[in-house]
Design an enzyme around this catalytic site. Structure first.
Site, PDB file in Angstrom:
ATOM      1  N   HIS A  85       0.851  -1.197   0.000  1.00 18.57           N
ATOM      2  CA  HIS A  85       0.000   0.000   0.000  1.00 18.57           C
ATOM      3  C   HIS A  85       0.877   1.233   0.000  1.00 18.57           C
ATOM      4  O   HIS A  85       1.881   1.294   0.704  1.00 18.57           O
ATOM      5  CB  HIS A  85      -0.890   0.000   1.250  1.00 18.57           C
ATOM      6  CG  HIS A  85      -2.124   0.824   1.089  1.00 18.57           C
ATOM      7  ND1 HIS A  85      -3.317   0.286   0.635  1.00 18.57           N
ATOM      8  CD2 HIS A  85      -2.363   2.124   1.320  1.00 18.57           C
ATOM      9  CE1 HIS A  85      -4.228   1.250   0.591  1.00 18.57           C
ATOM     10  NE2 HIS A  85      -3.679   2.370   1.003  1.00 18.57           N
ATOM     11  N   ASP A 164     -13.829   2.656   6.706  1.00 19.88           N
ATOM     12  CA  ASP A 164     -12.768   3.386   6.001  1.00 19.88           C
ATOM     13  C   ASP A 164     -13.315   4.001   4.722  1.00 19.88           C
ATOM     14  O   ASP A 164     -12.982   5.137   4.384  1.00 19.88           O
ATOM     15  CB  ASP A 164     -11.562   2.488   5.680  1.00 19.88           C
ATOM     16  CG  ASP A 164     -10.485   3.274   4.915  1.00 19.88           C
ATOM     17  OD1 ASP A 164     -10.041   4.312   5.452  1.00 19.88           O
ATOM     18  OD2 ASP A 164     -10.131   2.898   3.793  1.00 19.88           O
ATOM     19  N   ARG A 171     -12.876  12.550   4.670  1.00 19.49           N
ATOM     20  CA  ARG A 171     -11.594  13.268   4.839  1.00 19.49           C
ATOM     21  C   ARG A 171     -11.235  14.010   3.563  1.00 19.49           C
ATOM     22  O   ARG A 171     -10.760  15.140   3.598  1.00 19.49           O
ATOM     23  CB  ARG A 171     -10.487  12.269   5.209  1.00 19.49           C
ATOM     24  CG  ARG A 171     -10.559  11.812   6.647  1.00 19.49           C
ATOM     25  CD  ARG A 171      -9.624  10.634   6.897  1.00 19.49           C
ATOM     26  NE  ARG A 171      -8.259  10.901   6.564  1.00 19.49           N
ATOM     27  CZ  ARG A 171      -7.434  10.023   5.981  1.00 19.49           C
ATOM     28  NH1 ARG A 171      -7.855   8.794   5.703  1.00 19.49           N
ATOM     29  NH2 ARG A 171      -6.200  10.348   5.711  1.00 19.49           N
ATOM     30  N   SER A 186      -6.389   4.489   8.410  1.00 20.80           N
ATOM     31  CA  SER A 186      -7.038   4.185   7.133  1.00 20.80           C
ATOM     32  C   SER A 186      -6.272   3.086   6.382  1.00 20.80           C
ATOM     33  O   SER A 186      -6.848   2.082   5.953  1.00 20.80           O
ATOM     34  CB  SER A 186      -7.095   5.469   6.297  1.00 20.80           C
ATOM     35  OG  SER A 186      -7.367   5.195   4.953  1.00 20.80           O
ATOM     36  N   LYS A 190      -7.304  -1.373   6.186  1.00 19.02           N
ATOM     37  CA  LYS A 190      -7.464  -2.158   4.955  1.00 19.02           C
ATOM     38  C   LYS A 190      -6.476  -3.326   4.917  1.00 19.02           C
ATOM     39  O   LYS A 190      -6.777  -4.383   4.394  1.00 19.02           O
ATOM     40  CB  LYS A 190      -7.246  -1.255   3.722  1.00 19.02           C
ATOM     41  CG  LYS A 190      -8.391  -0.273   3.504  1.00 19.02           C
ATOM     42  CD  LYS A 190      -8.279   0.468   2.178  1.00 19.02           C
ATOM     43  CE  LYS A 190      -7.302   1.602   2.171  1.00 19.02           C
ATOM     44  NZ  LYS A 190      -7.644   2.795   2.939  1.00 19.02           N
TER      45      LYS A 190
HETATM   46  N1  URA Z   1      -4.098   5.649   1.544  1.00 17.65           N
HETATM   47  C1  URA Z   1      -5.124   5.276   2.335  1.00 17.65           C
HETATM   48  O1  URA Z   1      -5.649   4.177   2.178  1.00 17.65           O
HETATM   49  N2  URA Z   1      -5.548   6.097   3.277  1.00 17.65           N
HETATM   50  C2  URA Z   1      -5.004   7.303   3.492  1.00 17.65           C
HETATM   51  O2  URA Z   1      -5.447   8.001   4.379  1.00 17.65           O
HETATM   52  C3  URA Z   1      -3.942   7.715   2.661  1.00 17.65           C
HETATM   53  C4  URA Z   1      -3.494   6.859   1.694  1.00 17.65           C
END
Ligand code: URA
Length: 438
Positions: A85, A164, A171, A186, A190
């Protein structure tokens, strides 16, 4: 106010107090189940943005977001499982390359990605530029596809980390993105919701990242890694350079076209280098091969077309038009206006305000101005020079893909203004600032 009045949680955070775990959990659970309105959640996010969340609150928030949906153990997937990620950047198409590349190396990638956030692009928006492609995979579809194809990229949904999904969009709409605890919760919600054997994090630092300095990015990296370790999950985070766009394409269809070029082995550069680095790291950590051997295997999978073939299968499995790998420009949506970008002058490129370029692409329609707004997958900016390159007068440095000439001219001007030139040579910035985690 009663003890369970959600305004008490907002007020406590506004005043910089620690929120007891059961109260924070209750607030987030109520938001996830629709019992707390967006305006109250927005107020909480702004209070958390300004006051911060301590380690305990960040953990509770992450766990509440995971618990808002189902978790996916991936027991039906036989290959070693890696997730990766990025914390968000500009021209950051690493996932589009990494997922099929890791699959071509025999690993399994079940990835939940995000949409464009602030000035940064989102993998889901990019993939959805491919006609027909779906990212709203059910947990069962995701798992089946990973076992059959080796990789799948899907969105949060009403079933997986729905909190999320909701908070992420809120956000984006309320200027509360660039907060270390909110990003960590966040991202890690995930990652923790999906049962991979290794989590790799690409924590971006620089003008195009949410973390503008390497030091801030290191704090974010450590925060994410410790959330993983607290749940007995293996995680490694690299702090990488986002002081300029990583690749050349800032858009959605444009990003996919660039990823296809990298996947076909036809394009070198920093985007390829990062995808190779993360794939080698995954292969080495999960199978025990040396990192050098991992790099060589990843480079070979790009150069032989194996990674591109995986991408074709992934696109097809998700309902997209697989011919995108043969001729991306024929299949992907195209903007009516393609306008060259003149250089800002002559000299060495010394610095780039990558956020300004991301914002210019957003204003062309590549990003959202409000929650749920549609985006235009065809528009965006291609900008070729990298820091250290010598710009010559009269030689176009890229092009704007836009809906109108007026929009294109204005974006081109913004790209020029985002660049600082120097009379003397400038060294290229390091691509990686360090690794964290075990
Ligand atoms: N990627 C995400 O999944 N969340 C964030 O807040 C920033 C980048």
């Amino acid at each position: 106010m009663s003890a369970h009045d959600p305004r008490d949680v907002v007020a406590a955070k506004r005043d910089g107090e620690h929120i007891p775990p059961h109260e924070l959990r209750g607030f987030l659970d109520s938001y996830a189940s629709g019992d707390i309105a967006d305006y109250l959640a927005s107020a909480f996010l702004m209070a958390a943005y300004i006051r911060g969340l301590d380690a305990d609150e960040t953990r509770v928030m992450t766990e509440a977001m995971v618990a808002s949906g189902r978790t996916l153990r991936l027991d039906g997937v036989s290959a070693p499982k890696v997730d990766k990620h990025s914390t968000g950047g500009v021209a950051d198409g690493v996932t589009l390359v990494f997922a099929p590349l890791a699959a071509a190396l025999g690993l399994a990638v079940a990835k939940l990605s995000g949409r464009g956030l602030g000035h940064t692009g989102g993998t889901l928006d990019k993939l959805e530029a491919i006609p027909g492609l779906r990212t709203d995979l059910s947990p069962e579809e995701l798992e089946r596809q990973v076992e059959e194809v080796g990789c799948a990229v899907a969105s949060q949904s009403s079933e997986i980390v729905p909190a999320d999904g909701a908070l992420y969009a809120l956000r984006d709409a309320t200027a509360t993105v660039s907060s270390i605890p909110l990003i960590a919760a966040s991202v890690m919600s995930k990652k923790l919701a999906v049962g991979s054997d290794l989590i790799l994090l690409d924590v971006k630092a620089g003008s195009g990242a949410f973390m503008k300095t390497v030091d801030e990015a290191k704090v974010l990296a450590k925060t994410c890694v410790s959330l993983a370790l607290g749940h007995d999950r293996r995680a490694r985070a690299a702090v990488t350079d986002m002081s300029q766009p990583l690749g050349e394409a800032v858009g959605n269809a444009l990003d996919v076209a660039e990823a296809v070029q990298v996947l076909s082995g036809a394009r070198q550069g920093r985007l390829r280098d990062l995808a190779v680095m993360f794939s080698a790291e995954a292969l080495s950590r999960l199978t025990g091969v040396g990192i050098g051997e991992g790099r060589a295997a990843a480079a070979a999978a790009l150069d032989s077309g194996e990674a591109l073939e995986r991408f074709r299968r992934m696109v097809e499995a998700q309902g997209g038009d697989p011919r995108v790998v043969d001729d991306p420009h024929a299949i992907l949506p195209r903007a009516p206006v393609v306008f060259p970008i003149d250089p800002p002058g002559a000299g060495f490129l010394a610095a780039v305000d990558a956020e300004a370029i991301g914002r210019a692409a957003g204003e062309l329609g590549a990003g959202r101005t409000e929650r749920g707004a549609p985006i235009d997958p065809a528009v965006g900016i291609v900008v070729r020079p990298k820091v250290g390159d010598l710009l010559a007068p009269g030689e176009a440095i890229g092009e704007v893909h836009a809906a109108s000439e007026a929009a294109a001219r204005s974006a081109a001007e913004r790209v020029r203004k985002a660049m600082t030139l120097s009379d003397g040579p400038v060294p290229a910035p390091a691509l990686v600032h360090g690794w964290f985690g075990g």
